[in-house]
Scaffold this motif. Sequence first.
Motif, short mmCIF file in Angstrom:
data_model
loop_
_atom_site.label_atom_id
_atom_site.label_comp_id
_atom_site.label_asym_id
_atom_site.label_seq_id
_atom_site.Cartn_x
_atom_site.Cartn_y
_atom_site.Cartn_z
N PRO A 83 0.81 -1.23 0.00
CA PRO A 83 0.00 0.00 0.00
C PRO A 83 0.84 1.27 0.00
CG PRO A 83 -0.89 -1.59 1.57
CD PRO A 83 0.44 -2.13 1.12
N LYS A 88 -2.83 -2.35 -4.29
CA LYS A 88 -3.79 -3.10 -3.48
C LYS A 88 -3.33 -4.56 -3.47
CE LYS A 88 -8.72 -4.30 -3.15
NZ LYS A 88 -10.04 -4.18 -3.81
N THR A 263 -3.18 -5.33 6.29
CA THR A 263 -3.18 -5.95 4.97
C THR A 263 -3.89 -7.29 5.06
OG1 THR A 263 -1.10 -4.90 4.32
CG2 THR A 263 -1.72 -6.88 3.12
N ALA A 292 -7.46 -8.67 -5.37
CA ALA A 292 -6.46 -7.61 -5.26
C ALA A 292 -5.63 -7.52 -6.54
CB ALA A 292 -5.55 -7.86 -4.05
#
Length: 557
Positions: A83, A88, A263, A292
């Motif tokens: 991040p 992502k 995360t 993601a």
Amino acid sequence: MMTDIEIAKAAKPLHIREVAAGLGIPEDALEYYGKYKAKLEEGFIQEMSSRPDGKLVLVTAISPTPMGEGKTTTTVGLGEAMPLVGQKAIIALREPSLGPVFGIKGGAAGGGYAQVLPMEDINLHFTGDMHAITAANNLLCAVLDNSLQQGNPLKIDTRRILFKRCMDMNDRALRNVIVGLGGRVNGVPREDGFQITVASEIMAIFCLATDMADLKRRLGNILVAYNTEGGPVYAKDLKCVGAMAALLRDAFKPNLVQTLTGTPCLMHGGPFANIAHGCNSIRATRLALKLADITITEAGFGSDLGAEKFLDIKCPTAGIAPSCIVLVATVRALKYNGGVAKDKVAEPNMAALEKGIVNLAAHLANMQKYGVPVVVAINRFPQDTEEELDYIAAYCKEQGAEFALSEVFAKGAEGGVELAKKVVEAVKKPSAFRSIVAGCGSIKERLDTIAKTIYGAREVIYTPAAEKALRDILALDPAMDEKPVCVAKTQYSLSDDPGKLGRPTDFAITVRDIRLSNGAGFVVALTGDIMTMPGLPKAPAAQGIDVDEKGDIWGLF
């Protein structure tokens, strides 16, 4: 610096619904196991199947010391750092086994400031997946022995029963046992044995199955024994596949947890890489790719074990391919491979480092053979000197290899930014992934290719027992010769001898037995002295674990 468990206890994790929301997972898709962990509902998993995949990053390592080299820590820290570079990301990891937790290596939730939470839960019972796998395995054993007791209608040859009981603990005393003693009411006496749950075929099936139908098909195809006429007896013949699947139903749903920085992490399945295929579940990896931009996963031990099996077994089975491979190297592991005793690897020793660097060279060259960009992560330990770190960096430059210093253990996300940037650059590069065993026509050809191409062996030698086992397998069906090979081998050497460190040459790999994991879909080649039920060390980690009067657990790492 605080211990791993002190860092974990000081953290303030998000409610798991917030972690899920960040991935676009609705709350009704969560099955809560407290505030900080959840399983994902089957319907949601199916809904995600049509989404495009993000990029897949595999984290592996050079040959380790007995203490491990921070591969999982690097994986977690890399995920925490993503991040910070605008990505992502999600992590996909294996679940820890209680064997190492109470043995020598400790847990498998990362370390320092690169951990997955809740650390105590994850390293102990978590959501019960390991227990469910153990129960399903032992139900099959119980039904088999009951069939013997009830007149043996399948004519099972008690001398040729292949399937063993299991437990998720290191216990060498259970490697070979006799069951059924005490008279007729207690069953039919026979030789038996245990293996650790993470080495069981049920675990392999659990991690390779794509859905419930596939899971049940694979469970039914387990070869449990031969009958008195030499024919096969499969799990489906014992008519307990449905009951085994029922035990695995909830466990089969991937687990969602988080790192210290929030995360997301899918943690599911946990086979060892030295005695099994060493990768988390296909279900979790496939789902992560839908959720993601970048999925970061790891495979157990060195690249000759976990990564080879990830690339040659899991990827073809799952229909996935990595866009980048991260190869973790440490000063201490290279000194260990240069001949330094494990209790001396923290001491400066440039001569040993220069001697052991050949191990990094071997693993780097091997990973490059798969046609995927490789980034070396130099995982820093507190005792490392600048001279030692600079030497590894200079070596990587000489080899034309991308590299980055990783300090995620001490600094968390910020310590992984340099590595994250290199990985983001790497996943954008062209990748032409190809399994090294693609095109191999037989089990022996695949073993020969793995041994010579990855281990650097001169030849593969088969004991008479291994030759007979292979003949028995092919007698069932000549098409068995097309099955992938999962090599059970020491993690401490590229050879099958843990004493041959560095980059051994002019050696043979000896296959002492070959076992068919028909439900998993591969054969297991056992080499060296590798055992599927480990033992505890002289001073097991269990001696340092305790619970205080408040109910808080201490001593986990």
